[in-house]
Scaffold this active site. Structure first.
Site, PDB file in Angstrom:
ATOM      1  N   ALA A  14       8.055  13.669 -14.499  1.00 31.80           N
ATOM      2  CA  ALA A  14       9.307  14.413 -14.715  1.00 31.80           C
ATOM      3  C   ALA A  14       9.350  14.922 -16.151  1.00 31.80           C
ATOM      4  O   ALA A  14       9.708  16.086 -16.420  1.00 31.80           O
ATOM      5  CB  ALA A  14      10.514  13.523 -14.417  1.00 31.80           C
ATOM      6  N   LYS A  33       6.423   4.836 -25.156  1.00 32.64           N
ATOM      7  CA  LYS A  33       6.211   3.522 -25.753  1.00 32.64           C
ATOM      8  C   LYS A  33       4.755   3.076 -25.691  1.00 32.64           C
ATOM      9  O   LYS A  33       4.370   2.158 -26.390  1.00 32.64           O
ATOM     10  CB  LYS A  33       7.167   2.490 -25.168  1.00 32.64           C
ATOM     11  CG  LYS A  33       7.008   2.193 -23.719  1.00 32.64           C
ATOM     12  CD  LYS A  33       8.297   1.683 -23.103  1.00 32.64           C
ATOM     13  CE  LYS A  33       8.499   0.220 -23.179  1.00 32.64           C
ATOM     14  NZ  LYS A  33       9.462  -0.274 -22.198  1.00 32.64           N
ATOM     15  N   GLN A  45      -0.811   6.657  -6.267  1.00 31.06           N
ATOM     16  CA  GLN A  45      -2.033   6.874  -5.471  1.00 31.06           C
ATOM     17  C   GLN A  45      -1.822   7.874  -4.344  1.00 31.06           C
ATOM     18  O   GLN A  45      -2.533   8.866  -4.224  1.00 31.06           O
ATOM     19  CB  GLN A  45      -2.495   5.536  -4.872  1.00 31.06           C
ATOM     20  CG  GLN A  45      -2.907   4.523  -5.903  1.00 31.06           C
ATOM     21  CD  GLN A  45      -3.306   3.182  -5.283  1.00 31.06           C
ATOM     22  OE1 GLN A  45      -3.209   2.988  -4.079  1.00 31.06           O
ATOM     23  NE2 GLN A  45      -3.731   2.260  -6.117  1.00 31.06           N
ATOM     24  N   GLY A  46      -0.808   7.616  -3.516  1.00 27.37           N
ATOM     25  CA  GLY A  46      -0.615   8.366  -2.262  1.00 27.37           C
ATOM     26  C   GLY A  46      -0.665   9.872  -2.431  1.00 27.37           C
ATOM     27  O   GLY A  46      -1.588  10.534  -1.956  1.00 27.37           O
ATOM     28  N   ASP A 207      14.622   0.319 -19.560  1.00 27.31           N
ATOM     29  CA  ASP A 207      15.147   0.751 -20.873  1.00 27.31           C
ATOM     30  C   ASP A 207      16.171   1.889 -20.752  1.00 27.31           C
ATOM     31  O   ASP A 207      17.251   1.834 -21.347  1.00 27.31           O
ATOM     32  CB  ASP A 207      14.021   1.248 -21.795  1.00 27.31           C
ATOM     33  CG  ASP A 207      12.901   0.243 -21.979  1.00 27.31           C
ATOM     34  OD1 ASP A 207      12.873  -0.759 -21.247  1.00 27.31           O
ATOM     35  OD2 ASP A 207      12.059   0.479 -22.850  1.00 27.31           O
ATOM     36  N   ARG A 274       8.961   1.023   4.983  1.00 28.83           N
ATOM     37  CA  ARG A 274       8.395  -0.016   4.112  1.00 28.83           C
ATOM     38  C   ARG A 274       9.118  -1.360   4.170  1.00 28.83           C
ATOM     39  O   ARG A 274       8.483  -2.411   4.095  1.00 28.83           O
ATOM     40  CB  ARG A 274       8.393   0.500   2.667  1.00 28.83           C
ATOM     41  CG  ARG A 274       7.355   1.535   2.472  1.00 28.83           C
ATOM     42  CD  ARG A 274       7.296   2.040   1.065  1.00 28.83           C
ATOM     43  NE  ARG A 274       6.260   3.059   1.028  1.00 28.83           N
ATOM     44  CZ  ARG A 274       5.981   3.833   0.009  1.00 28.83           C
ATOM     45  NH1 ARG A 274       6.661   3.712  -1.110  1.00 28.83           N
ATOM     46  NH2 ARG A 274       5.036   4.731   0.078  1.00 28.83           N
ATOM     47  N   GLU A 355      12.768   8.695 -11.832  1.00 28.83           N
ATOM     48  CA  GLU A 355      13.261   7.444 -11.218  1.00 28.83           C
ATOM     49  C   GLU A 355      14.475   6.846 -11.928  1.00 28.83           C
ATOM     50  O   GLU A 355      15.306   6.194 -11.297  1.00 28.83           O
ATOM     51  CB  GLU A 355      12.107   6.420 -11.176  1.00 28.83           C
ATOM     52  CG  GLU A 355      12.459   5.174 -10.369  1.00 28.83           C
ATOM     53  CD  GLU A 355      11.302   4.191 -10.244  1.00 28.83           C
ATOM     54  OE1 GLU A 355      10.148   4.572 -10.540  1.00 28.83           O
ATOM     55  OE2 GLU A 355      11.556   3.045  -9.849  1.00 28.83           O
ATOM     56  N   SER A 371       8.442  10.632  -4.595  1.00 34.38           N
ATOM     57  CA  SER A 371       8.823  10.402  -5.997  1.00 34.38           C
ATOM     58  C   SER A 371       8.123  11.371  -6.957  1.00 34.38           C
ATOM     59  O   SER A 371       8.756  11.876  -7.891  1.00 34.38           O
ATOM     60  CB  SER A 371       8.566   8.960  -6.406  1.00 34.38           C
ATOM     61  OG  SER A 371       7.214   8.668  -6.275  1.00 34.38           O
ATOM     62  N   LEU A 372       6.831  11.645  -6.736  1.00 35.61           N
ATOM     63  CA  LEU A 372       6.198  12.650  -7.604  1.00 35.61           C
ATOM     64  C   LEU A 372       6.891  13.996  -7.377  1.00 35.61           C
ATOM     65  O   LEU A 372       7.106  14.777  -8.312  1.00 35.61           O
ATOM     66  CB  LEU A 372       4.699  12.759  -7.307  1.00 35.61           C
ATOM     67  CG  LEU A 372       3.824  11.541  -7.681  1.00 35.61           C
ATOM     68  CD1 LEU A 372       2.355  11.824  -7.372  1.00 35.61           C
ATOM     69  CD2 LEU A 372       3.970  11.143  -9.136  1.00 35.61           C
TER      70      LEU A 372
END
Ligand code: SIN
Length: 528
Positions: A14, A33, A45-46, A207, A274, A355, A371-372
């Site tokens: 992102a 960081k 991976q996916g 964080d 899942r 995320e 998510s990607l």
């Protein structure tokens, strides 16, 4: 002291997509960081799901996303995700992202759990995240500066208005530094490191969630944690992800007797959602059995899954034996900082993407490989939004650091905290265990808070503090949600309840007090 137009905290997909989208005239600083190639995104991976095959349609992708997340979404945002996502994925491939293709040159699209068609775009077999990050780093323009090995420990807010105007960092030698910009973007990921079993990068310690909360932003849906069913499990520890794509390619979950554990459990068997697969593995392990992913039927496994092969070899697991030992672990946080469709939070000048943010696209359980996609879509949306605004680098007076909340050096023992989170706020939950865990967290508060200012803390001390704050909010939310929905199962409330659908538990600090409310229509007004 340094100044910029946009400061981005984090260097995952992102963050890099945003930096690639922002106007070349803007001075952009990315602060990470660890190093720029190390992130959760890099480890993905996916692949990236997108409805780009002729057999697919964005409305199918939309439906699969809603079904997986049990209709707890912001449906408008889901529509944006799948529609803009398709265009962005086509565009990034056209711009040179190397993706896997079949022998005839067609895109090779993978299958993962809860998808109705093959739609996962992947690179390097199971190294999609690494390929995307390398591509985005390569295309970064020269107005983007990356600062590595500095941890952002606090947001700076303007004295009068609370507007976000900068960040404070600490380097490896605990030296602090202030950065100022009119736009501060959190892209720090979720809370994977809160659990003893996790697929996440070791830097993911909540964080951004904690800093946003301490600054007065709203957090929601923190009870919705996704547990990935198959992490490599060696000597009682998880060692990394074994992608769902392995089950998509024919891998089957068995116990040590060769019994197929998903056979009669769900119509989609090993590719069921899942939490269902994770729950079955959990039950099998509770019987004292070991669980394996049987990969013996997958032709050319080592070629298709080079990252997993290498990881197994490093841990002494032979791919030739055809059995990979697995256990579930924390993977993704569906909730986060409440934002609108361009990533604005309720604090002026503070944005969140990826995320760490909650746009409502994942509902209560994220669809695999969305998510990607989220990182690409919302990084671009925020970039386009900021490009259209004027940026004044006026120097505003920040609140003094000593006015920030005082904290104890190590309010929690991180090892104990992770074990307790896994036991109480894992896939399987129930009231008494949640209450015991919450009491343990609250007692830590009474014993050790209020000692020293955040500036005097070690970075690890600050991480412990962040984990303690967000762990408490996650546990409170898990206790309040008296139903089973999405990523978890409440043993004392095993069903999904209509009365809870779309009901969000929202945390916000008001006059120094932690406040919880319920909301069905969360809206962040634009500050533009
Ligand atoms: C996987 O490869 O199994 C993970 C993909 C994802 O979490 O979306």
């Amino acid at each position: 002291m340094r100044k910029a137009d946009v400061i981005i905290v984090g260097s995952g997909i992102a963050a890099l997509q945003l930096a690639n989208t922002l106007n070349n005239q803007l001075h952009v600083i990315i602060i990470t960081k660890s190093n720029k190639e190390s992130s959760n995104s890099s480890m993905a991976q996916g692949g990236i799901s997108a409805a780009i095959s002729p057999q697919d349609h964005i409305m199918k992708h939309y439906q699969d996303t809603l079904e997986a997340g049990r209709w707890h979404h912001n449906e408008k945002e889901v529509h944006r995700l799948v529609k803009e996502g398709k265009e962005i994925v086509e565009d990034i491939i056209q711009k040179g992202l190397p993706v896997d293709r079949t022998e005839s040159g067609e895109l090779s699209l993978g299958m993962e759990g809860a998808h109705s068609v093959e739609r996962i775009v992947h690179s390097g077999g199971d190294a999609t995240g690494r390929f995307v990050i390398q591509h985005l780093l390569k295309t970064l323009p020269s107005n983007v500066e990356i600062i590595e090995n500095e941890t952002v420990i606090s947001l700076l807010q303007e004295q009068k208005s609370d507007r976000c105007i900068g960040v404070v960092t600490k380097n490896k030698r605990d030296r602090t530094m202030n950065y100022f910009a009119p736009n501060i973007v959190l892209a720090t990921g979720g809370a994977g490191r809160f659990y003893s079993f996790t697929s996440n990068h070791h830097t993911i310690s909540g964080d951004g969630l904690a800093m946003a909360y301490l600054a007065g932003a709203q957090l929601t849906d923190l009870e919705f944690v996704q547990f990935h069913p198959t992490l490599l499990f060696v000597n009682g520890e998880t060692k990394g992800l074994v992608s769902e794509a392995v089950r998509g390619a024919g891998g089957i979950l068995t116990n040590q007797f060769g019994q197929k554990i998903m056979r009669h459990k769900h119509p989609m068997k090993d590719l069921a959602p899942r939490h269902i697969v994770a729950h079955e593995i959990f039950k099998e392990r509770a019987k004292g059995n070991d669980v394996y992913l049987d990969i013996s039927s997958i032709v050319d496994f080592t070629k298709k899954f080079p990252t997993i092969t290498k990881m197994c070899e490093e841990q002494g697991i032979s791919i030739k034996d055809g059995l990979i030992p697995v256990a579930p672990g924390s993977h993704f946080l569906m909730g986060g900082v409440v934002v609108n469709s361009v990533g604005e939070t309720c604090i002026q000048g503070l944005y969140a993407i990826g995320e760490v943010a909650c746009t409502g696209v994942h509902g209560s359980n994220r669809l695999a490989s969305n998510s990607l996609l989220e990182g690409l879509v919302y990084g671009k949306r925020l970039g386009n939004y900021l490009n259209e605004r004027e940026h004044h680098r006026t120097f505003l007076i920040p609140k003094k650091l000593k006015d920030l909340p005082a904290i104890a050096d190590y309010p929690i023992n991180q090892h104990e905290f992770r074990l307790n989170m896994m036991k109480a706020v894992g896939v399987i939950r129930e009231k008494d265990r949640l209450i015991t865990h919450l009491n343990w967290l609250n007692d830590i508060n009474r014993e050790s808070l209020g000692k020293v200012s955040i500036e005097e803390k070690t970075v690890e001390g600050i991480h412990s503090y962040f984990m303690w704050i967000i762990g408490k909010l996650m546990t409170e939310s898990a206790l309040l949600r008296s139903e089973s929905r999405g990523g978890h199962i409440r043993l004392d409330h095993p069903d999904e309840k209509k009365s809870w659908c779309q009901k969000r538990i929202v945390h916000r600090k008001v006059n120094g007090e932690m406040k919880v409310t319920f909301d069905e229509q969360l809206k962040i007004k634009s500050h533009a």
